[in-house]
Design a protein around this motif. Structure first.
Motif, mmCIF file in Angstrom:
data_model
loop_
_atom_site.group_PDB
_atom_site.id
_atom_site.type_symbol
_atom_site.label_atom_id
_atom_site.label_comp_id
_atom_site.label_asym_id
_atom_site.label_seq_id
_atom_site.Cartn_x
_atom_site.Cartn_y
_atom_site.Cartn_z
ATOM 1 N N GLU A 21 -8.259 11.834 -3.561
ATOM 2 C CA GLU A 21 -8.881 10.504 -3.615
ATOM 3 C C GLU A 21 -7.820 9.403 -3.728
ATOM 4 O OE1 GLU A 21 -11.591 7.889 -6.748
ATOM 5 O OE2 GLU A 21 -11.437 10.074 -6.995
ATOM 6 N N ARG A 22 -6.821 9.619 -4.556
ATOM 7 C CA ARG A 22 -5.790 8.608 -4.781
ATOM 8 C C ARG A 22 -4.804 8.512 -3.617
ATOM 9 N NH1 ARG A 22 -5.354 10.160 -11.226
ATOM 10 N NH2 ARG A 22 -7.296 9.079 -11.788
ATOM 11 N N LEU A 23 -4.568 9.644 -2.946
ATOM 12 C CA LEU A 23 -3.724 9.611 -1.742
ATOM 13 C C LEU A 23 -4.392 8.783 -0.642
ATOM 14 C CD1 LEU A 23 -2.525 13.328 -1.673
ATOM 15 C CD2 LEU A 23 -1.037 11.322 -1.906
ATOM 16 N N LEU A 24 -5.695 8.939 -0.515
ATOM 17 C CA LEU A 24 -6.436 8.155 0.469
ATOM 18 C C LEU A 24 -6.413 6.664 0.124
ATOM 19 C CD1 LEU A 24 -9.466 10.567 1.028
ATOM 20 C CD2 LEU A 24 -7.621 10.069 2.660
ATOM 21 N N SER A 25 -6.468 6.370 -1.171
ATOM 22 C CA SER A 25 -6.362 4.972 -1.617
ATOM 23 C C SER A 25 -4.988 4.408 -1.279
ATOM 24 C CB SER A 25 -6.606 4.876 -3.124
ATOM 25 O OG SER A 25 -7.933 5.208 -3.444
ATOM 26 N N ALA A 26 -3.967 5.264 -1.377
ATOM 27 C CA ALA A 26 -2.611 4.838 -1.035
ATOM 28 C C ALA A 26 -2.510 4.520 0.452
ATOM 29 C CB ALA A 26 -1.611 5.916 -1.422
ATOM 30 N N LYS A 27 -3.209 5.291 1.297
ATOM 31 C CA LYS A 27 -3.213 5.018 2.739
ATOM 32 C C LYS A 27 -3.875 3.662 3.027
ATOM 33 C CE LYS A 27 -3.313 7.861 6.059
ATOM 34 N NZ LYS A 27 -3.536 8.861 7.122
ATOM 35 N N VAL A 28 -4.925 3.379 2.281
ATOM 36 C CA VAL A 28 -5.596 2.081 2.440
ATOM 37 C C VAL A 28 -4.640 0.951 2.064
ATOM 38 C CG1 VAL A 28 -7.453 0.597 1.542
ATOM 39 C CG2 VAL A 28 -7.914 3.011 2.048
ATOM 40 N N ALA A 29 -3.879 1.166 0.999
ATOM 41 C CA ALA A 29 -2.902 0.151 0.567
ATOM 42 C C ALA A 29 -1.808 -0.025 1.619
ATOM 43 C CB ALA A 29 -2.292 0.556 -0.767
ATOM 44 N N TYR A 30 -1.399 1.098 2.246
ATOM 45 C CA TYR A 30 -0.405 1.020 3.319
ATOM 46 C C TYR A 30 -0.958 0.199 4.488
ATOM 47 C CZ TYR A 30 2.227 2.378 7.461
ATOM 48 O OH TYR A 30 2.951 2.338 8.642
ATOM 49 N N ASP A 31 -2.188 0.488 4.867
ATOM 50 C CA ASP A 31 -2.815 -0.222 5.991
ATOM 51 C C ASP A 31 -2.915 -1.720 5.710
ATOM 52 O OD1 ASP A 31 -3.118 2.124 7.400
ATOM 53 O OD2 ASP A 31 -5.192 2.455 6.748
ATOM 54 N N ALA A 32 -3.220 -2.071 4.464
ATOM 55 C CA ALA A 32 -3.351 -3.485 4.089
ATOM 56 C C ALA A 32 -2.018 -4.212 4.247
ATOM 57 C CB ALA A 32 -3.855 -3.603 2.650
ATOM 58 N N LEU A 33 -0.937 -3.550 3.860
ATOM 59 C CA LEU A 33 0.396 -4.150 3.986
ATOM 60 C C LEU A 33 0.770 -4.345 5.452
ATOM 61 C CD1 LEU A 33 3.183 -5.048 2.892
ATOM 62 C CD2 LEU A 33 3.843 -2.621 2.904
ATOM 63 N N ILE A 34 0.577 -3.298 6.273
ATOM 64 C CA ILE A 34 0.962 -3.365 7.687
ATOM 65 C C ILE A 34 0.054 -4.319 8.455
ATOM 66 C CG2 ILE A 34 1.258 -2.029 9.797
ATOM 67 C CD1 ILE A 34 3.389 -1.611 7.565
ATOM 68 N N LYS A 35 -1.208 -4.384 8.071
ATOM 69 C CA LYS A 35 -2.125 -5.331 8.716
ATOM 70 C C LYS A 35 -1.686 -6.765 8.433
ATOM 71 C CE LYS A 35 -6.997 -6.644 9.051
ATOM 72 N NZ LYS A 35 -8.382 -6.406 8.540
ATOM 73 N N PHE A 36 -1.215 -6.980 7.211
ATOM 74 C CA PHE A 36 -0.766 -8.335 6.856
ATOM 75 C C PHE A 36 0.496 -8.705 7.617
ATOM 76 C CE2 PHE A 36 1.828 -11.203 4.222
ATOM 77 C CZ PHE A 36 0.963 -12.282 4.137
ATOM 78 N N ASN A 37 1.421 -7.748 7.728
ATOM 79 C CA ASN A 37 2.662 -8.002 8.461
ATOM 80 C C ASN A 37 3.166 -6.680 9.042
ATOM 81 O OD1 ASN A 37 5.077 -8.782 9.536
ATOM 82 N ND2 ASN A 37 5.996 -9.483 7.610
ATOM 83 N N SER A 38 2.959 -6.518 10.330
ATOM 84 C CA SER A 38 3.342 -5.251 10.981
ATOM 85 C C SER A 38 4.850 -5.023 10.976
ATOM 86 C CB SER A 38 2.827 -5.223 12.423
ATOM 87 O OG SER A 38 3.380 -6.307 13.165
ATOM 88 N N GLU A 39 5.604 -6.108 10.804
ATOM 89 C CA GLU A 39 7.063 -5.993 10.732
ATOM 90 C C GLU A 39 7.554 -6.343 9.327
ATOM 91 O OE1 GLU A 39 8.880 -4.717 13.122
ATOM 92 O OE2 GLU A 39 7.037 -4.472 14.284
ATOM 93 N N SER A 40 6.824 -5.879 8.345
ATOM 94 C CA SER A 40 7.138 -6.178 6.951
ATOM 95 C C SER A 40 8.569 -5.769 6.588
ATOM 96 C CB SER A 40 6.163 -5.434 6.027
ATOM 97 O OG SER A 40 6.573 -5.537 4.678
ATOM 98 N N LYS A 41 9.164 -6.535 5.704
ATOM 99 C CA LYS A 41 10.510 -6.198 5.215
ATOM 100 C C LYS A 41 10.494 -4.895 4.421
ATOM 101 C CE LYS A 41 9.808 -9.282 1.244
ATOM 102 N NZ LYS A 41 10.272 -10.513 0.563
ATOM 103 N N TYR A 42 9.280 -4.465 4.049
ATOM 104 C CA TYR A 42 9.125 -3.216 3.297
ATOM 105 C C TYR A 42 8.704 -2.054 4.216
ATOM 106 C CZ TYR A 42 8.971 -6.382 -0.754
ATOM 107 O OH TYR A 42 9.258 -7.340 -1.700
#
Length: 273
Positions: free
Chosen positions: A232-253
């Motif tokens: 469950e928490r790994l899937l939540s982490a994937k959602v958090a990853y998607d949120a970051l990349i959606k905000f900036n696909s070329e994120s400094k992170y």
């Protein structure tokens, strides 16, 4: 030696006979006020304050006190430019003036300067922000009361600056929770702090950073979870990853985030089996 003593005595006599010394010893409030105003005009604000303080009780609540209390507040305000502690008295005196003389043509200015004094007293973002909140409240009251004031641009800029200070404080607090989460064994506190920050400041310039720290927190939370909670928490982490990349696909992170995603997907394979 006698010549030196004589010169010293002459200087003492001159000082003791100065208008300021005479006003200090006088029982005449009007004389004290006259000298205080003369000192104010000369920029000798500390001496002016001493005289203003002596006569304040005599003028309190009286129409004649309007001029006196205005310049008493201004003396503290001007000294605040050199010693910030004077802004405390200035803010109080300007507020008292505005309340005591509601029909004064100086009331608008006094209310603005009360807020400005608190603005100058507001602490840096890393300290307790009670003073910042007080300054915002006072300046916002001014803005609401005088929407057409000439002081409005300054007041709005001060509020903007102070709100950015609170925003920076909230971000740094959330970031700090993330920093100590693994050591403290508490991942819920940083998640709550980061979610609250993103909710309270949706347009923040720290959004990309906050999204990454949320991903980092959820990722560590998942990796360190017991097996029954891990998927469950790994899937939540994937959602958090998607949120970051959606905000900036070329994120400094992006590089760090992709390493986390690779590990997340690797961990999730055991559950698909």
């Amino acid at each position: 030696m006698n010549k030196i003593v004589y010169i010293f005595l002459v200087l003492i006599t001159i000082v003791s006979c100065s208008p300021y010394q005479k006003a200090l010893k006088s029982d005449d409030s009007s004389e004290k006020l006259k000298e205080a105003m003369a000192l104010y005009e000369k920029g000798k604000f500390a001496k002016a304050i001493t005289l203003f303080e002596q006569i304040a009780p005599a003028y309190k609540g009286r129409p004649q006190g309007e001029r006196m209390f205005y310049f008493y507040a201004m003396s503290n305000y001007n000294l605040g430019k050199k010693v910030s502690a004077y802004y405390v008295t200035a803010a109080y005196q300007f507020e008292s003036f505005a309340a005591g003389y509601p029909l004064s043509d100086k009331r608008e200015e006094a209310r603005f300067l009360a807020g400005e004094s608190l603005y100058y007293l507001a602490p840096v973002y890393s300290l307790d922000q009670n003073g910042t909140n007080k300054a915002i409240d006072k300046l916002q009251q001014f803005i609401d009361s005088y929407p057409k004031s000439d002081y409005l641009p300054k007041a709005n800029q001060y509020v903007k600056d102070l709100r950015e200070r609170l925003e920076k404080k909230a971000f740094e607090n959330a970031k700090q929770f993330n920093t100590i989460a693994e050591w403290a064994g508490d991942f819920k506190a940083p998640l709550k702090a980061l979610d609250n920050f993103l909710s309270d400041y949706p347009g923040t310039p720290y959004k990309e950073d906050a999204l990454f720290y949320k991903l980092d927190t959820v990722y560590k939370y998942a990796i360190n979870s017991i097996e029954s909670k891990k998927e469950e928490r790994l899937l939540s982490a994937k959602v958090a990853y998607d949120a970051l990349i959606k905000f900036n696909s070329e994120s400094k992170y992006k590089e760090q985030a992709e390493k986390m995603l690779k590990n997340i997907d690797k961990e999730l394979t055991q559950f698909s089996k």
